[in-house]
Design an enzyme around this catalytic site. Sequence first.
Site, short mmCIF file in Angstrom:
data_model
loop_
_atom_site.label_atom_id
_atom_site.label_comp_id
_atom_site.label_asym_id
_atom_site.label_seq_id
_atom_site.Cartn_x
_atom_site.Cartn_y
_atom_site.Cartn_z
N GLY A 159 0.85 -1.19 0.00
CA GLY A 159 0.00 0.00 0.00
C GLY A 159 0.88 1.24 0.00
O GLY A 159 2.04 1.20 -0.44
N ARG A 160 0.33 2.32 0.54
CA ARG A 160 1.09 3.59 0.56
C ARG A 160 2.45 3.43 1.22
O ARG A 160 3.48 3.85 0.70
CB ARG A 160 0.30 4.65 1.34
CG ARG A 160 -0.69 5.42 0.52
CD ARG A 160 -1.34 6.47 1.40
NE ARG A 160 -2.15 5.82 2.41
CZ ARG A 160 -3.47 5.74 2.38
NH1 ARG A 160 -4.14 6.32 1.43
NH2 ARG A 160 -4.13 5.10 3.34
N ILE A 161 2.46 2.81 2.42
CA ILE A 161 3.73 2.72 3.17
C ILE A 161 4.68 1.74 2.49
O ILE A 161 5.87 2.03 2.32
CB ILE A 161 3.46 2.33 4.65
CG1 ILE A 161 2.64 3.44 5.34
CG2 ILE A 161 4.78 2.10 5.40
CD1 ILE A 161 2.19 3.13 6.76
N ARG A 181 -2.47 -8.44 -1.34
CA ARG A 181 -3.76 -9.05 -1.68
C ARG A 181 -4.06 -8.83 -3.17
O ARG A 181 -4.45 -9.75 -3.87
CB ARG A 181 -4.82 -8.37 -0.82
CG ARG A 181 -6.05 -9.13 -0.57
CD ARG A 181 -6.92 -8.36 0.36
NE ARG A 181 -6.61 -6.92 0.30
CZ ARG A 181 -7.32 -5.97 0.90
NH1 ARG A 181 -8.36 -6.31 1.61
NH2 ARG A 181 -6.98 -4.70 0.81
N THR A 241 7.18 -2.67 10.99
CA THR A 241 6.74 -1.36 11.50
C THR A 241 5.22 -1.24 11.39
O THR A 241 4.68 -0.14 11.47
CB THR A 241 7.38 -0.20 10.72
OG1 THR A 241 7.13 -0.41 9.33
CG2 THR A 241 8.87 -0.08 10.96
N ARG A 243 2.10 -3.92 12.41
CA ARG A 243 1.43 -4.35 13.64
C ARG A 243 2.04 -5.67 14.09
O ARG A 243 2.26 -6.58 13.28
CB ARG A 243 -0.07 -4.56 13.41
CG ARG A 243 -0.89 -3.29 13.40
CD ARG A 243 -0.94 -2.60 14.77
NE ARG A 243 -1.76 -1.41 14.76
CZ ARG A 243 -1.32 -0.17 14.50
NH1 ARG A 243 -0.05 0.04 14.22
NH2 ARG A 243 -2.15 0.86 14.53
N GLU A 272 1.76 -5.28 22.85
CA GLU A 272 2.29 -3.98 23.29
C GLU A 272 1.59 -3.47 24.54
O GLU A 272 0.37 -3.60 24.62
CB GLU A 272 2.08 -2.94 22.17
CG GLU A 272 3.10 -3.03 21.10
CD GLU A 272 2.85 -2.01 19.99
OE1 GLU A 272 3.13 -2.37 18.85
OE2 GLU A 272 2.38 -0.89 20.26
N HIS A 290 7.28 1.44 19.18
CA HIS A 290 6.20 1.91 18.30
C HIS A 290 6.36 3.41 17.97
O HIS A 290 5.53 4.23 18.37
CB HIS A 290 4.82 1.64 18.95
CG HIS A 290 3.68 1.67 17.97
ND1 HIS A 290 2.59 0.85 18.06
CD2 HIS A 290 3.45 2.45 16.87
CE1 HIS A 290 1.74 1.12 17.07
NE2 HIS A 290 2.25 2.08 16.33
N GLY A 292 7.11 4.56 14.68
CA GLY A 292 7.10 4.75 13.23
C GLY A 292 6.61 6.13 12.80
O GLY A 292 7.19 6.76 11.92
C1 8YV Z 1 0.19 5.78 15.54
C2 8YV Z 1 0.15 3.73 14.05
O1 8YV Z 1 1.11 6.44 16.28
O2 8YV Z 1 -1.32 5.14 12.87
C3 8YV Z 1 -1.00 4.01 13.16
O3 8YV Z 1 -1.61 3.04 12.71
O4 8YV Z 1 0.51 2.64 14.20
C4 8YV Z 1 0.93 4.73 14.77
O5 8YV Z 1 1.90 5.23 13.93
C5 8YV Z 1 -0.89 5.25 16.43
O6 8YV Z 1 -1.73 4.38 15.79
C6 8YV Z 1 -1.70 6.36 17.00
O7 8YV Z 1 -2.96 5.92 17.43
#
Ligand code: 8YV
Length: 328
Positions: A159-161, A181, A241, A243, A272, A290, A292
């Site tokens: 995806g984007r990331i 997918r 990075t 989940r 976590e 966490h 990222g």
């Molecule tokens: C956020 C993240 O900091 O946006 C996401 O999905 O995993 C993190 O980078 C976090 O979710 C903030 O709620």
Amino acid sequence: MAQKKPLVIVTRKLPEAIETRMMELFDTRLNLDDRPLTQAELAEAMRQADVLVPTVTDRIDAGMLAQANSDLRLIANFGNGIDHIDLATARSRGITVTNTPGVLTEDTADMTMALILAVPRRLTEGERVVREGRWNGWSPTWMLGHRIWGKRLGILGMGRIGQAVARRARAFGLSIHYHNRNRVHADIERELEATYWESLDQMLARMDIISVNCPHTPATFHLLSARRLELLQPHAYVVNTARGEVIDENALTRLLRKGAIAGAGLDVFEHEPAVNPKLVEMDNVVLLPHMGSATIEARIDMGEKVLINIKTFVDGHTPPDRVIAGLL
Ligand code: 8YV
């Protein structure tokens, strides 16, 4: 007569500029000391709020949604991932959910690249040696890692990331492979010189580095299962990075310990903020809390998105970042 402002309850401390604007626009309840809410406190917030602004640290399952008062119509999540929210139940209760996509892409991709570099080049291990006064001087055969240039990177989730990671990785001489997918557009594949693997198993067995960049959904829970992790080559590295739940963390730990996987860079964990203590003992693992999207710019942009989502919703329009269950 002026309309009554909606009560917006924010569960964590947000950047000040966002909080100030939130106070101006809505009847807002902030969490200035940033203490995470207990489940009981979160339930109380659900009973009072017209709009809830949670984060990844709030578990909003069916039981929690059952606590919502009938005026709670919007959950405007501060964050991209929404796996901590039971979307199907929210929808069945007529609650709209929004997130903050797009604005943390580059920062998360930077952090992914940082881990892709840090693990094979033993960055944090070397840093610990210096800090702890254990450095006795340079040696030609000491602290040797592995070259990045010329290796194969397998991206799980394009995806984007994932695409932003691929762009960076190409500059470091990595060849891009991916499993997703759906196959991405041919123009993107061409731009990234990316090889698509319909079979994740096939890709895993051939890569030098794996980067997890897909969301956590029921379909991706333990996508990197024990069986799949065992397909990796012993010199392979795993970076996550996205989940923690996408990887079977116990299996990963076991395989790292027995040398069946060369190393890992983890910014996210299955339970976590708990981290498997066996991971902490290992030198070939880089562990981050966490972070990222942890730049001030990203957090302000995320807050802006939350504000826009709430404002459009209370003005009677469809918020731009409405999450549609099943589309993730
Ligand atoms: C956020 C993240 O900091 O946006 C996401 O999905 O995993 C993190 O980078 C976090 O979710 C903030 O709620």
